[in-house]
Design a protein around this motif. Structure first.
Motif, PDB file in Angstrom:
ATOM      1  N   LYS A 290      24.823  28.555  34.364  1.00  0.00           N
ATOM      2  CA  LYS A 290      24.346  29.606  34.064  1.00  0.00           C
ATOM      3  C   LYS A 290      25.355  30.602  34.136  1.00  0.00           C
ATOM      4  O   LYS A 290      25.698  31.782  32.990  1.00  0.00           O
ATOM      5  CB  LYS A 290      23.009  30.178  34.283  1.00  0.00           C
ATOM      6  N   ALA A 291      26.012  30.879  35.171  1.00  0.00           N
ATOM      7  CA  ALA A 291      26.944  31.840  35.696  1.00  0.00           C
ATOM      8  C   ALA A 291      28.230  31.605  34.767  1.00  0.00           C
ATOM      9  O   ALA A 291      28.800  32.533  34.274  1.00  0.00           O
ATOM     10  CB  ALA A 291      27.396  31.633  36.945  1.00  0.00           C
ATOM     11  N   TYR A 292      28.691  30.306  34.777  1.00  0.00           N
ATOM     12  CA  TYR A 292      29.924  30.059  33.616  1.00  0.00           C
ATOM     13  C   TYR A 292      29.696  30.416  32.355  1.00  0.00           C
ATOM     14  O   TYR A 292      30.325  30.979  31.603  1.00  0.00           O
ATOM     15  CB  TYR A 292      29.945  28.356  33.676  1.00  0.00           C
ATOM     16  N   THR A 293      28.251  30.009  31.857  1.00  0.00           N
ATOM     17  CA  THR A 293      27.905  30.411  30.529  1.00  0.00           C
ATOM     18  C   THR A 293      27.966  32.020  30.130  1.00  0.00           C
ATOM     19  O   THR A 293      28.530  32.533  28.945  1.00  0.00           O
ATOM     20  CB  THR A 293      26.470  29.705  30.189  1.00  0.00           C
ATOM     21  N   ARG A 294      27.587  32.787  31.129  1.00  0.00           N
ATOM     22  CA  ARG A 294      27.593  34.313  31.011  1.00  0.00           C
ATOM     23  C   ARG A 294      29.067  34.797  30.913  1.00  0.00           C
ATOM     24  O   ARG A 294      29.453  35.727  30.362  1.00  0.00           O
ATOM     25  CB  ARG A 294      26.904  34.892  32.107  1.00  0.00           C
ATOM     26  N   ASP A 295      30.018  34.227  31.777  1.00  0.00           N
ATOM     27  CA  ASP A 295      31.233  34.425  31.548  1.00  0.00           C
ATOM     28  C   ASP A 295      32.119  34.212  30.483  1.00  0.00           C
ATOM     29  O   ASP A 295      32.726  35.112  29.949  1.00  0.00           O
ATOM     30  CB  ASP A 295      32.097  33.715  32.775  1.00  0.00           C
TER      31      ASP A 295
ATOM     32  N   LEU B 225      38.444  44.080  31.453  1.00  0.00           N
ATOM     33  CA  LEU B 225      37.434  43.478  32.436  1.00  0.00           C
ATOM     34  C   LEU B 225      37.645  44.477  33.618  1.00  0.00           C
ATOM     35  O   LEU B 225      36.678  44.718  34.203  1.00  0.00           O
ATOM     36  CB  LEU B 225      37.662  42.116  32.346  1.00  0.00           C
ATOM     37  N   ALA B 226      38.864  44.377  34.015  1.00  0.00           N
ATOM     38  CA  ALA B 226      39.439  45.060  35.282  1.00  0.00           C
ATOM     39  C   ALA B 226      38.883  46.380  35.411  1.00  0.00           C
ATOM     40  O   ALA B 226      38.593  46.972  36.387  1.00  0.00           O
ATOM     41  CB  ALA B 226      40.887  45.091  35.348  1.00  0.00           C
ATOM     42  N   GLY B 227      38.657  47.143  34.215  1.00  0.00           N
ATOM     43  CA  GLY B 227      38.104  48.772  34.184  1.00  0.00           C
ATOM     44  C   GLY B 227      36.690  48.597  34.117  1.00  0.00           C
ATOM     45  O   GLY B 227      36.139  49.901  34.303  1.00  0.00           O
ATOM     46  N   THR B 228      35.903  47.594  33.865  1.00  0.00           N
ATOM     47  CA  THR B 228      34.556  47.828  33.920  1.00  0.00           C
ATOM     48  C   THR B 228      33.733  46.952  34.726  1.00  0.00           C
ATOM     49  O   THR B 228      32.400  47.359  34.993  1.00  0.00           O
ATOM     50  CB  THR B 228      34.158  47.322  32.443  1.00  0.00           C
ATOM     51  N   VAL B 229      34.202  46.136  35.521  1.00  0.00           N
ATOM     52  CA  VAL B 229      33.476  45.339  36.774  1.00  0.00           C
ATOM     53  C   VAL B 229      34.244  45.137  38.054  1.00  0.00           C
ATOM     54  O   VAL B 229      35.146  45.644  37.983  1.00  0.00           O
ATOM     55  CB  VAL B 229      33.127  43.849  36.088  1.00  0.00           C
ATOM     56  N   GLN B 230      33.617  44.893  38.946  1.00  0.00           N
ATOM     57  CA  GLN B 230      33.868  44.730  40.226  1.00  0.00           C
ATOM     58  C   GLN B 230      34.956  43.428  40.314  1.00  0.00           C
ATOM     59  O   GLN B 230      34.925  42.521  39.560  1.00  0.00           O
ATOM     60  CB  GLN B 230      32.675  44.427  41.331  1.00  0.00           C
ATOM     61  N   PRO B 231      35.789  43.787  41.294  1.00  0.00           N
ATOM     62  CA  PRO B 231      36.806  42.620  41.429  1.00  0.00           C
ATOM     63  C   PRO B 231      36.320  41.353  41.661  1.00  0.00           C
ATOM     64  O   PRO B 231      37.016  40.305  41.016  1.00  0.00           O
ATOM     65  CB  PRO B 231      37.632  43.325  42.669  1.00  0.00           C
ATOM     66  N   ALA B 232      35.149  41.091  42.276  1.00  0.00           N
ATOM     67  CA  ALA B 232      34.675  39.533  42.483  1.00  0.00           C
ATOM     68  C   ALA B 232      34.257  38.983  41.179  1.00  0.00           C
ATOM     69  O   ALA B 232      34.392  37.921  41.081  1.00  0.00           O
ATOM     70  CB  ALA B 232      33.530  39.908  43.575  1.00  0.00           C
ATOM     71  N   THR B 233      33.582  39.932  40.404  1.00  0.00           N
ATOM     72  CA  THR B 233      32.986  39.579  39.269  1.00  0.00           C
ATOM     73  C   THR B 233      34.275  39.150  38.251  1.00  0.00           C
ATOM     74  O   THR B 233      34.122  38.301  37.495  1.00  0.00           O
ATOM     75  CB  THR B 233      32.127  40.516  38.440  1.00  0.00           C
ATOM     76  N   GLN B 234      35.345  40.142  38.101  1.00  0.00           N
ATOM     77  CA  GLN B 234      36.617  39.959  37.387  1.00  0.00           C
ATOM     78  C   GLN B 234      37.057  38.377  37.816  1.00  0.00           C
ATOM     79  O   GLN B 234      37.667  37.865  36.860  1.00  0.00           O
ATOM     80  CB  GLN B 234      37.478  41.064  37.552  1.00  0.00           C
TER      81      GLN B 234
ATOM     82  N   ILE C  48      47.308  34.752  33.900  1.00  0.00           N
ATOM     83  CA  ILE C  48      46.467  35.654  34.157  1.00  0.00           C
ATOM     84  C   ILE C  48      46.093  35.363  35.766  1.00  0.00           C
ATOM     85  O   ILE C  48      45.773  34.246  36.126  1.00  0.00           O
ATOM     86  CB  ILE C  48      45.166  35.452  33.191  1.00  0.00           C
ATOM     87  N   GLU C  49      46.308  36.437  36.712  1.00  0.00           N
ATOM     88  CA  GLU C  49      46.157  36.273  37.832  1.00  0.00           C
ATOM     89  C   GLU C  49      44.986  37.157  38.127  1.00  0.00           C
ATOM     90  O   GLU C  49      44.455  38.084  37.813  1.00  0.00           O
ATOM     91  CB  GLU C  49      47.321  36.922  38.672  1.00  0.00           C
ATOM     92  N   ALA C  50      44.085  36.549  39.098  1.00  0.00           N
ATOM     93  CA  ALA C  50      42.901  37.067  39.586  1.00  0.00           C
ATOM     94  C   ALA C  50      42.986  38.197  40.681  1.00  0.00           C
ATOM     95  O   ALA C  50      44.194  37.803  41.328  1.00  0.00           O
ATOM     96  CB  ALA C  50      41.751  36.002  39.934  1.00  0.00           C
ATOM     97  N   PRO C  51      42.554  39.263  40.715  1.00  0.00           N
ATOM     98  CA  PRO C  51      42.598  40.177  41.769  1.00  0.00           C
ATOM     99  C   PRO C  51      42.276  39.426  43.252  1.00  0.00           C
ATOM    100  O   PRO C  51      41.635  38.540  43.474  1.00  0.00           O
ATOM    101  CB  PRO C  51      41.341  41.062  41.359  1.00  0.00           C
ATOM    102  N   ARG C  52      43.106  40.133  43.948  1.00  0.00           N
ATOM    103  CA  ARG C  52      43.076  39.480  45.407  1.00  0.00           C
ATOM    104  C   ARG C  52      41.702  39.981  46.277  1.00  0.00           C
ATOM    105  O   ARG C  52      41.670  41.092  46.113  1.00  0.00           O
ATOM    106  CB  ARG C  52      44.193  39.635  46.467  1.00  0.00           C
ATOM    107  N   LEU C  53      41.093  39.148  46.679  1.00  0.00           N
ATOM    108  CA  LEU C  53      39.765  39.506  47.388  1.00  0.00           C
ATOM    109  C   LEU C  53      39.823  39.477  48.909  1.00  0.00           C
ATOM    110  O   LEU C  53      40.366  38.328  49.182  1.00  0.00           O
ATOM    111  CB  LEU C  53      38.763  38.696  46.671  1.00  0.00           C
TER     112      LEU C  53
END
Length: 281
Positions: free
Chosen positions: A7-12, A44-53, A81-86
């Motif tokens: 479900k989480a992957y589908t939402r993404d 995406l980076a401007g609208t969601v938290q880094p973990a969600t991105q 595309i690089e993911a934000p460092r968490l």
């Protein structure tokens, strides 16, 4: 994968689909360009938290890797595309006293109050994920052996030890409370039932805990998962080894379990004093 992961992957994937439609773009997964993906990621980076991105990027990378492997397209537009460092966030935990306060706040004059007490005791005594708790079946209880069979992430199963006091509470709930609550045909084996004779949802467990938190006057942010963190932290504080905790929690990697070492700083200090030759004179 577990149904929750699917479900989480589908939402993404739907996030990208909805964004494309909203922008009036008509690209398909087989034709979308690197530039369009970069544009989406910037939004995406401007609208969601880094973990969600980060999770959304991971889902899309896997999706486009699959398309490339199956020859639906020749490249992977997510490749650069690089993911934000968490940073690794230390988990919130409850003290033994706070757990006692939560349990003391339960109105045990009702059947559901007794059930809620057993729910909290089981979460804390066995270190379960909330999804594992609501999926527990009566046939998963092997009390003579002192274990319960838990179905975790990806439907992986493990045996988790359970203490005598928790066994007695669950047996009381089954024999004195649950027996008077008729269950629906497809929930006759489900351990914890709601008023309609069906299994509880994860959201319902969260609501129960939030109500008890307010009643107990506890200010910190907690969730069902806080009991799992507390289970692991308290085991470590009392001398349990990480490998045993890892097996009980069902962590694939010991590195996931190691975060509890950082929660309990006294553990590190004790290790230093016990094993380093110059820790004390």
């Amino acid at each position: 994968m577990s149904s929750n992961t699917v479900k989480a992957y589908t939402r993404d994937l739907e996030k990208l689909h909805v964004w494309l439609a909203g922008m009036g773009y008509r690209e398909l997964p087989t034709t979308i360009s690197d530039a369009r993906i970069k544009e989406f990621n910037h939004q995406l980076a401007g609208t969601v938290q880094p973990a969600t991105q980060a999770r959304t990027i991971s889902s899309l990378k896997n999706f486009f890797t699959y398309l490339a492997l199956e020859d639906y397209r020749k490249d992977n537009p997510m490749e650069l595309i690089e993911a934000p460092r968490l940073g690794r966030k230390l988990p919130d935990t409850l003290s033994v006293e706070e757990i006692d306060k939560l349990i003391a706040a339960i109105d045990r004059s009702t059947a559901h109050g007794e059930r809620n007490r057993v729910i909290l005791e089981t979460l804390y005594a066995c270190g379960l994920r909330v999804s594992e708790l609501v999926a527990l079946k009566i046939s998963d209880l092997y009390f003579e052996e002192g274990v319960i069979l838990v179905t975790g992430k990806g439907d992986k199963q493990r045996y988790v030890p359970i203490g005598d006091s928790t066994i007695k509470l669950i047996e009381f709930y089954i024999n004195e409370i649950r027996v008077h609550a008729p269950s629906k045909t497809d929930h006759t084996d489900t351990l914890f039932l709601n008023r309609r004779g069906r299994g509880l949802t994860r959201a319902m467990i969260f609501t129960i805990i939030q109500d008890l938190k307010a009643a107990a006057g506890i200010k910190k942010k907690i969730s069902p998962h806080t009991f799992r963190h507390s289970f692991a932290t308290h085991l470590l504080e009392n001398g349990a080894d990480l490998r045993s905790i890892q097996m009980m929690l069902g962590h694939e990697s010991i590195t996931t379990t190691e975060i509890y070492v950082h929660v309990d700083r006294t553990y590190l200090k004790n290790v230093l004093e016990e094993f380093h030759p110059r820790a004390s004179y």
